[in-house]
Structures are given as structure tokens and as C-alpha cells.
Scaffold this motif. Structure first.
Motif, PDB file in Angstrom:
ATOM      1  N   ILE A   1     -34.296  38.987 -21.328  1.00 55.52           N
ATOM      2  CA  ILE A   1     -35.109  38.113 -22.089  1.00 55.52           C
ATOM      3  C   ILE A   1     -36.540  38.596 -21.800  1.00 55.52           C
ATOM      4  O   ILE A   1     -36.870  38.950 -20.752  1.00 55.52           O
ATOM      5  CB  ILE A   1     -35.042  36.590 -21.039  1.00 55.52           C
ATOM      6  CG1 ILE A   1     -33.739  36.133 -21.113  1.00 55.52           C
ATOM      7  CG2 ILE A   1     -36.051  35.591 -21.802  1.00 55.52           C
ATOM      8  CD1 ILE A   1     -33.373  34.791 -20.255  1.00 55.52           C
ATOM      9  N   ARG A   2     -37.401  38.530 -22.994  1.00 59.74           N
ATOM     10  CA  ARG A   2     -38.666  38.647 -22.977  1.00 59.74           C
ATOM     11  C   ARG A   2     -39.517  37.619 -23.315  1.00 59.74           C
ATOM     12  O   ARG A   2     -39.151  36.947 -24.359  1.00 59.74           O
ATOM     13  CB  ARG A   2     -39.022  40.058 -23.700  1.00 59.74           C
ATOM     14  CG  ARG A   2     -40.498  40.329 -23.729  1.00 59.74           C
ATOM     15  CD  ARG A   2     -40.948  41.529 -24.266  1.00 59.74           C
ATOM     16  NE  ARG A   2     -42.396  41.905 -24.029  1.00 59.74           N
ATOM     17  CZ  ARG A   2     -42.789  43.062 -23.688  1.00 59.74           C
ATOM     18  NH1 ARG A   2     -42.056  44.267 -23.715  1.00 59.74           N
ATOM     19  NH2 ARG A   2     -44.223  43.509 -23.456  1.00 59.74           N
TER      20      ARG A   2
ATOM     21  N   GLU B   1     -43.441  38.954 -27.714  1.00 57.52           N
ATOM     22  CA  GLU B   1     -43.407  40.357 -28.016  1.00 57.52           C
ATOM     23  C   GLU B   1     -41.901  40.799 -28.339  1.00 57.52           C
ATOM     24  O   GLU B   1     -41.043  40.226 -27.233  1.00 57.52           O
ATOM     25  CB  GLU B   1     -43.903  41.165 -26.941  1.00 57.52           C
ATOM     26  CG  GLU B   1     -45.329  40.885 -26.607  1.00 57.52           C
ATOM     27  CD  GLU B   1     -46.495  41.322 -27.642  1.00 57.52           C
ATOM     28  OE1 GLU B   1     -46.009  41.580 -28.838  1.00 57.52           O
ATOM     29  OE2 GLU B   1     -47.480  40.540 -27.502  1.00 57.52           O
ATOM     30  N   GLN B   2     -41.719  41.657 -29.134  1.00 62.81           N
ATOM     31  CA  GLN B   2     -40.179  42.123 -29.357  1.00 62.81           C
ATOM     32  C   GLN B   2     -40.192  43.880 -29.061  1.00 62.81           C
ATOM     33  O   GLN B   2     -39.962  44.506 -30.009  1.00 62.81           O
ATOM     34  CB  GLN B   2     -39.744  41.839 -30.389  1.00 62.81           C
ATOM     35  CG  GLN B   2     -39.754  40.260 -30.958  1.00 62.81           C
ATOM     36  CD  GLN B   2     -38.734  39.818 -31.956  1.00 62.81           C
ATOM     37  OE1 GLN B   2     -38.119  40.487 -32.552  1.00 62.81           O
ATOM     38  NE2 GLN B   2     -39.072  38.612 -32.247  1.00 62.81           N
ATOM     39  N   ARG B   3     -40.228  44.281 -27.773  1.00 62.38           N
ATOM     40  CA  ARG B   3     -40.257  45.553 -27.269  1.00 62.38           C
ATOM     41  C   ARG B   3     -39.967  45.479 -25.881  1.00 62.38           C
ATOM     42  O   ARG B   3     -39.775  44.360 -25.127  1.00 62.38           O
ATOM     43  CB  ARG B   3     -41.406  46.254 -27.486  1.00 62.38           C
ATOM     44  CG  ARG B   3     -42.419  45.583 -26.738  1.00 62.38           C
ATOM     45  CD  ARG B   3     -43.822  46.714 -26.846  1.00 62.38           C
ATOM     46  NE  ARG B   3     -45.107  45.914 -26.574  1.00 62.38           N
ATOM     47  CZ  ARG B   3     -45.937  45.259 -27.150  1.00 62.38           C
ATOM     48  NH1 ARG B   3     -45.822  45.129 -28.605  1.00 62.38           N
ATOM     49  NH2 ARG B   3     -47.037  44.610 -26.811  1.00 62.38           N
ATOM     50  N   ILE B   4     -39.168  46.552 -25.429  1.00 65.69           N
ATOM     51  CA  ILE B   4     -38.597  46.830 -24.287  1.00 65.69           C
ATOM     52  C   ILE B   4     -39.574  47.386 -22.957  1.00 65.69           C
ATOM     53  O   ILE B   4     -39.366  47.098 -22.016  1.00 65.69           O
ATOM     54  CB  ILE B   4     -37.641  47.831 -24.319  1.00 65.69           C
ATOM     55  CG1 ILE B   4     -36.351  47.266 -25.406  1.00 65.69           C
ATOM     56  CG2 ILE B   4     -36.761  48.069 -22.991  1.00 65.69           C
ATOM     57  CD1 ILE B   4     -35.788  45.963 -24.985  1.00 65.69           C
TER      58      ILE B   4
ATOM     59  N   PHE C   1     -35.707  36.881 -27.032  1.00 60.29           N
ATOM     60  CA  PHE C   1     -37.046  36.957 -27.131  1.00 60.29           C
ATOM     61  C   PHE C   1     -37.577  35.585 -27.316  1.00 60.29           C
ATOM     62  O   PHE C   1     -37.264  35.096 -28.289  1.00 60.29           O
ATOM     63  CB  PHE C   1     -37.842  37.951 -28.444  1.00 60.29           C
ATOM     64  CG  PHE C   1     -37.239  39.388 -28.115  1.00 60.29           C
ATOM     65  CD1 PHE C   1     -37.980  40.254 -27.248  1.00 60.29           C
ATOM     66  CD2 PHE C   1     -36.025  39.996 -28.961  1.00 60.29           C
ATOM     67  CE1 PHE C   1     -37.377  41.556 -27.070  1.00 60.29           C
ATOM     68  CE2 PHE C   1     -35.522  41.135 -28.581  1.00 60.29           C
ATOM     69  CZ  PHE C   1     -36.154  42.112 -27.884  1.00 60.29           C
ATOM     70  N   VAL C   2     -38.065  34.970 -26.577  1.00 58.89           N
ATOM     71  CA  VAL C   2     -38.761  33.672 -26.573  1.00 58.89           C
ATOM     72  C   VAL C   2     -40.313  33.619 -26.768  1.00 58.89           C
ATOM     73  O   VAL C   2     -41.034  34.556 -26.342  1.00 58.89           O
ATOM     74  CB  VAL C   2     -38.336  32.733 -25.600  1.00 58.89           C
ATOM     75  CG1 VAL C   2     -36.790  32.744 -25.289  1.00 58.89           C
ATOM     76  CG2 VAL C   2     -39.153  33.146 -23.939  1.00 58.89           C
ATOM     77  N   ASP C   3     -40.701  32.507 -27.534  1.00 60.97           N
ATOM     78  CA  ASP C   3     -42.329  32.486 -27.649  1.00 60.97           C
ATOM     79  C   ASP C   3     -43.014  31.984 -26.602  1.00 60.97           C
ATOM     80  O   ASP C   3     -44.211  32.340 -26.236  1.00 60.97           O
ATOM     81  CB  ASP C   3     -42.672  31.538 -28.704  1.00 60.97           C
ATOM     82  CG  ASP C   3     -42.109  32.142 -29.976  1.00 60.97           C
ATOM     83  OD1 ASP C   3     -42.189  33.406 -30.214  1.00 60.97           O
ATOM     84  OD2 ASP C   3     -41.715  31.228 -30.967  1.00 60.97           O
ATOM     85  N   GLU C   4     -42.471  31.362 -25.369  1.00 66.25           N
ATOM     86  CA  GLU C   4     -43.112  30.819 -24.115  1.00 66.25           C
ATOM     87  C   GLU C   4     -43.857  31.940 -23.509  1.00 66.25           C
ATOM     88  O   GLU C   4     -43.253  33.164 -23.144  1.00 66.25           O
ATOM     89  CB  GLU C   4     -42.356  29.908 -23.404  1.00 66.25           C
ATOM     90  CG  GLU C   4     -42.023  28.575 -23.888  1.00 66.25           C
ATOM     91  CD  GLU C   4     -40.751  28.844 -24.947  1.00 66.25           C
ATOM     92  OE1 GLU C   4     -40.208  29.760 -25.335  1.00 66.25           O
ATOM     93  OE2 GLU C   4     -40.217  27.663 -25.276  1.00 66.25           O
ATOM     94  N   ALA C   5     -44.937  31.860 -23.215  1.00 65.74           N
ATOM     95  CA  ALA C   5     -45.448  32.895 -22.127  1.00 65.74           C
ATOM     96  C   ALA C   5     -44.745  32.722 -20.753  1.00 65.74           C
ATOM     97  O   ALA C   5     -44.123  31.427 -20.432  1.00 65.74           O
ATOM     98  CB  ALA C   5     -47.188  32.529 -21.889  1.00 65.74           C
ATOM     99  N   TRP C   6     -44.755  33.575 -19.962  1.00 64.91           N
ATOM    100  CA  TRP C   6     -43.975  33.607 -18.691  1.00 64.91           C
ATOM    101  C   TRP C   6     -44.443  32.418 -17.868  1.00 64.91           C
ATOM    102  O   TRP C   6     -43.800  31.372 -17.168  1.00 64.91           O
ATOM    103  CB  TRP C   6     -44.279  34.795 -17.804  1.00 64.91           C
ATOM    104  CG  TRP C   6     -43.553  34.566 -16.487  1.00 64.91           C
ATOM    105  CD1 TRP C   6     -44.093  34.504 -15.280  1.00 64.91           C
ATOM    106  CD2 TRP C   6     -42.351  34.490 -16.231  1.00 64.91           C
ATOM    107  NE1 TRP C   6     -43.331  34.291 -14.397  1.00 64.91           N
ATOM    108  CE2 TRP C   6     -42.070  34.327 -14.851  1.00 64.91           C
ATOM    109  CE3 TRP C   6     -41.392  34.410 -16.899  1.00 64.91           C
ATOM    110  CZ2 TRP C   6     -40.981  34.155 -14.257  1.00 64.91           C
ATOM    111  CZ3 TRP C   6     -39.662  34.097 -16.344  1.00 64.91           C
ATOM    112  CH2 TRP C   6     -39.589  34.007 -15.126  1.00 64.91           C
ATOM    113  N   PRO C   7     -45.711  31.919 -17.704  1.00 68.68           N
ATOM    114  CA  PRO C   7     -46.000  30.781 -16.816  1.00 68.68           C
ATOM    115  C   PRO C   7     -45.471  29.495 -17.388  1.00 68.68           C
ATOM    116  O   PRO C   7     -45.361  28.471 -16.561  1.00 68.68           O
ATOM    117  CB  PRO C   7     -47.392  30.631 -16.717  1.00 68.68           C
ATOM    118  CG  PRO C   7     -47.976  31.924 -17.032  1.00 68.68           C
ATOM    119  CD  PRO C   7     -46.933  32.507 -17.976  1.00 68.68           C
TER     120      PRO C   7
END
Ligand code: IPE
Ligand code: IPE
Ligand code: MG
Length: 233
Positions: free
Chosen positions: A178-179, A183-186, A201-207
Motif C-alpha cells: 500500500i502507498r 503517489e503511484q511509485r515504489i 494506492f490510496v489518496d489519504e496521507a499517512w497520518p
């Protein structure tokens, strides 16, 4: 729900999340560290056995001295606050990445977390700190070459044998990567280990990646048809 043993997460978007709230980037990293605890607990409850989190890459040294300095202090704040609870929950902490290149205090805190939890058999909470996958593969190749030169290994090495030289040798392959934050990169993460992982790939920021979002990701995973190059009967 289909079992998902190994989840890896590129925890991205801390800085943008903080900026959107008029806060310094470091505030995003602190909120992100607290979220590691929340998501580790949720992952464990959802049946995940290995959770491998990208905390600091070999490329992140390019950031300002202030930001890098803060990120190097975070493990101490984090484990002082949560280690007791992790032990209580049976979590085993493991670190991947080049620890020798970290400030001594940071490396020590990480080593202690590993040692203190070494006999635990619950969730394996793996933190990638000063980790870069190309570097990992290069180091593995050098270690193998050394073993061949010293007569400890021959040239009949296969994929499983090569994996024993990787920093992830104790973990199964990644099932789901999951990122966060769109962003869609590794970004040099687990290149070997995600060969057949499912990607999300999800739109939410990590926090703002909540247990509900994790659950949504695992549900999506359970609908994926993993063929591993074969043909479904
Ligand atoms: C992820 O958030 C944490 C680290 C890479 C250390 P970022 O700091 O990359 O946040 P953005 O992507 O700049 O928003
Ligand atoms: C990847 O995020 C590294 C971590 C999450 C630790 P970055 O923010 O460093 O990646 P890029 O620069 O957007 O590729
Ligand atoms: Mg980023």
C-alpha cells in the motif's frame, strides 16, 4: 476475508498533511509515528502477521538537516512511548536497512527494540530505516560473491537461496503493498519482495490512514485474483 499475511506500506504524505494544516513538516512526522501504533494494532486484529513499514529511505538523507535530525530522533520518542504496549501485545520488532550508517543513539534504540521483543511470536512489526532496495540487493550480491570466493557457496544458487542474503530473509514475500497520499511509485522499496504483490494506492496521507482505510484495502485485496503467472481453472 481472504488472509493477507504480509502487508508492506510506503507511509507517504506526512509533510503535505502538516503543511495543509499550517504546521511544520516535523509535526506530520510525529503524527505519522503515532499512527504507526494505531495501524500496527489494527493490522494485528485483522490477521496480518508481518507489517513492513517504510520509515526512512536511503534517499531521504537529501532532506534538510533539521528534518533528517528530527526523523533520527523519532524512534526514541516512539519506542519510549509504545514499547511496553507492543511487548504486552506480543509484537516482535525487526529493523531492515543499514543501521551502521545511522547516528549511534538511533541505532541503539532500534537494536534495543529488536532485542527486547526477540522472543515474541505475535505480529512482526518491521521498520525500514535507512533502507533502499537497490542497495539491499547490491549488498546481497556482494555477500554471495564473498561466500563463493571463500568456498562457502557454489554457483547453484536459486531464488530461494538468494533471498537468504536479503535483509528480509526472515519474512515471507509481500502479499499487499500500500502507498498512501496519492503517489503511484515504489521509491526503491522492497523491489525483489513485491515481485508478485498486489498494489494499492490510496489518496489519504499517512497520518489520516485509519484502521477503516486499512480494512478497505484488505477487503479490496481479498477480491483480487492472484494467479502468479498461472491460469485459473
Ligand atoms: C513520508 O512523508 C515520511 C518520510 C518519507 C520520512 P513525507 O515526508 O515524504 O511527506 P510528503 O510526501 O513530503 O508530503
Ligand atoms: C518514500 O517516500 C520513503 C518513505 C516513505 C520513507 P518519499 O516521499 O521519500 O518518496 P518520493 O521522493 O516521493 O519518491
Ligand atoms: Mg513523500
Amino acid at each position: 476475508m481472504k488472509e493477507c499475511s504480509h502487508v508492506a506500506i510506503i507511509m507517504d504524505g506526512n509533510g503535505r498533511w502538516a503543511k495543509a494544516q499550517g504546521k511544520p513538516r516535523t509535526a506530520g512526522h510525529l503524527a505519522g509515528a503515532d499512527n504507526v501504533r494505531t495501524i500496527a494494532i489494527a493490522a494485528n486484529e485483522l490477521g496480518v502477521k508481518y507489517l513492513t513499514l517504510y520509515a526512512f529511505s536511503t534517499e531521504n538523507w537529501k532532506r534538510s538537516q533539521e528534518e533528517v535530525g528530527y526523523l533520527m530522533k523519532l524512534p526514541k520518542f516512539f519506542f519510549e512511548k509504545y514499547m511496553k504496549e507492543f511487548i504486552g501485545r506480543g509484537f516482535r520488532i525487526r529493523i531492515i536497512g543499514e543501521m551502521d550508517a545511522l547516528p549511534e543513539g538511533t541505532a541503539q534504540v532500534l537494536r534495543e527494540a529488536e532485542e527486547e521483543s526477540a522472543s515474541n511470536t505475535g505480529l512482526s512489526l518491521n521498520i525500514a530505516m535507512n533502507y533502499g532496495s537497490q542497495r539491499e540487493i547490491l549488498l546481497a550480491a556482494k555477500a554471495y560473491a564473498r561466500d563463493v570466493a571463500e568456498g562457502k557457496a557454489d554457483l547453484n544458487l536459486d531464488e530461494t537461496g538468494f533471498e537468504q542474503y536479503l535483509m528480509t530473509k526472515d519474512f515471507p514475500p509481500v502479499d499487499l503493498l500500500i502507498r498512501t497520499s496519492g503517489e503511484q511509485r515504489i521509491s526503491n522499496y522492497l523491489l525483489w519482495q513485491i515481485a508478485y504483490a498486489e498494489l494499492e494506492f490510496v489518496d489519504e496521507a499517512w497520518p489520516e490512514f485509519t484502521p477503516e482505510v486499512l480494512k478497505r484495502c484488505l477487503e479490496e485485496y481479498s477480491h483480487r485474483d492472484r494467479r502468479f503467472g498461472g491460469v485459473k481453472q
